[in-house]
Design a protein around this motif. Sequence first.
Motif, PDB file in Angstrom:
ATOM      1  N   LEU A   1      31.708   5.657  58.392  1.00  0.00           N
ATOM      2  CA  LEU A   1      31.048   6.985  58.826  1.00  0.00           C
ATOM      3  C   LEU A   1      32.171   7.735  59.675  1.00  0.00           C
ATOM      4  O   LEU A   1      32.408   8.972  59.295  1.00  0.00           O
ATOM      5  CB  LEU A   1      29.818   6.834  59.744  1.00  0.00           C
ATOM      6  N   LEU A   2      32.669   7.337  60.611  1.00  0.00           N
ATOM      7  CA  LEU A   2      33.405   8.084  61.465  1.00  0.00           C
ATOM      8  C   LEU A   2      34.704   8.461  60.867  1.00  0.00           C
ATOM      9  O   LEU A   2      35.195   9.698  60.939  1.00  0.00           O
ATOM     10  CB  LEU A   2      33.860   7.188  62.738  1.00  0.00           C
ATOM     11  N   PRO A   3      35.732   7.503  60.065  1.00  0.00           N
ATOM     12  CA  PRO A   3      36.742   8.017  59.456  1.00  0.00           C
ATOM     13  C   PRO A   3      36.490   9.184  58.342  1.00  0.00           C
ATOM     14  O   PRO A   3      37.200  10.086  57.972  1.00  0.00           O
ATOM     15  CB  PRO A   3      37.325   6.531  58.639  1.00  0.00           C
ATOM     16  N   ALA A   4      35.326   8.964  57.481  1.00  0.00           N
ATOM     17  CA  ALA A   4      34.998   9.774  56.682  1.00  0.00           C
ATOM     18  C   ALA A   4      34.815  11.411  57.303  1.00  0.00           C
ATOM     19  O   ALA A   4      35.151  12.368  56.501  1.00  0.00           O
ATOM     20  CB  ALA A   4      33.635   9.564  55.912  1.00  0.00           C
ATOM     21  N   PHE A   5      34.045  11.369  58.365  1.00  0.00           N
ATOM     22  CA  PHE A   5      34.186  12.605  59.176  1.00  0.00           C
ATOM     23  C   PHE A   5      35.381  13.171  59.941  1.00  0.00           C
ATOM     24  O   PHE A   5      35.940  14.311  59.578  1.00  0.00           O
ATOM     25  CB  PHE A   5      33.155  12.519  60.270  1.00  0.00           C
ATOM     26  N   LEU A   6      36.256  12.311  60.381  1.00  0.00           N
ATOM     27  CA  LEU A   6      37.427  12.584  61.095  1.00  0.00           C
ATOM     28  C   LEU A   6      38.525  13.067  59.906  1.00  0.00           C
ATOM     29  O   LEU A   6      39.153  13.886  60.532  1.00  0.00           O
ATOM     30  CB  LEU A   6      37.897  11.493  61.959  1.00  0.00           C
TER      31      LEU A   6
END
Length: 341
Positions: free
Chosen positions: A124-129
């Motif tokens: 989730l975090l890399p997809a957002f960042l």
Amino acid sequence: MELHDVWFVLIAVLWTGYFFLEGFDFGVGVLTRLLGRDRRERRVLINTIGPVWDGNEVWLLTAVGATFAAFPDWYATLLSGFYLPLLLILVCLILRGLAFEYRAKRPEERWQTNWERAIFWCSLLPAFLWGMAFANIVRGVAIDAGKEYTGGLLDLVNPYALLGGATTLVLFTFHGAVFTALKTVGGIRVRARALAVRLGSAAAVLAVVFLGWTQLDRGDAATLVALAVAAGALLAAVRAIAAGREGWSFAFSGATVVAVVALLFLALYPNVMPSTLHPDWSLTVSNSSSSDYTLTIMTWLAALATPLVLLYQGWTYWVFRKRIGTQHIADDASPQEPART
């Protein structure tokens, strides 16, 4: 076309390949908590990307390496200015890889559940960042005459960047839901279809706002064409998955990702990092590139190596092309269970 222009295009292609492949990869990771109802179903989801997730990350390594070699000033300014977000992405990718490899090493439920949570958050975090990072690159950041980033971390947290992060997160999760429907059988497949329709509708709203904002701020005729392709492909993907045509839907969702990344790079060119302090201080393909000799050597090496990489990765996807379901999962994992199963 100069060699530095060619390498800008090649780097854009590498990032496009990375987001196309790692996009559904991240999406499936997010779906392990949204779609998987129990350990067995989460194992099915993980198995859909188990043989390919690490190969997908080769595109990231190649894109970063090509940027370092072809545009060293872009690489230096980007990594120094975006140090904390990129470090967080790197930590997530490392933990995510460990989770895939170590989840099945012990049979205890707590052990496997903790690693599955790591897969979720580290997808989730890399997809957002990544969306935030590329939105800031296109929007421009504070770069001085010495090609140094002079802003702070909070300067990267702005409405446009947050919208870009939300867009990539939802779009990648939709891409992953379509891939899940394409690769599974049974109840997971049915629920993935239904969830993909809802995610696709949400992605369409976010993409229209984000890409429309980009078009108004930095767009031209070429970006308008890319915007139209992205919108048309996304709508076609939603309609196809609603009709149960997973193969066509995956092709269209992939085309959406390609069109979105193409629009961002088209909006960026000929800059590689615009300066918000003064237009003359922007990093461009010409003032941040390596020498023609370096770019020539790189071009020959890329021409030799790229077909081999594509053939190998294509062969991997072909070997692991069959659908899977809960009936293919053993009752209990064991310490001797192979990784990514």
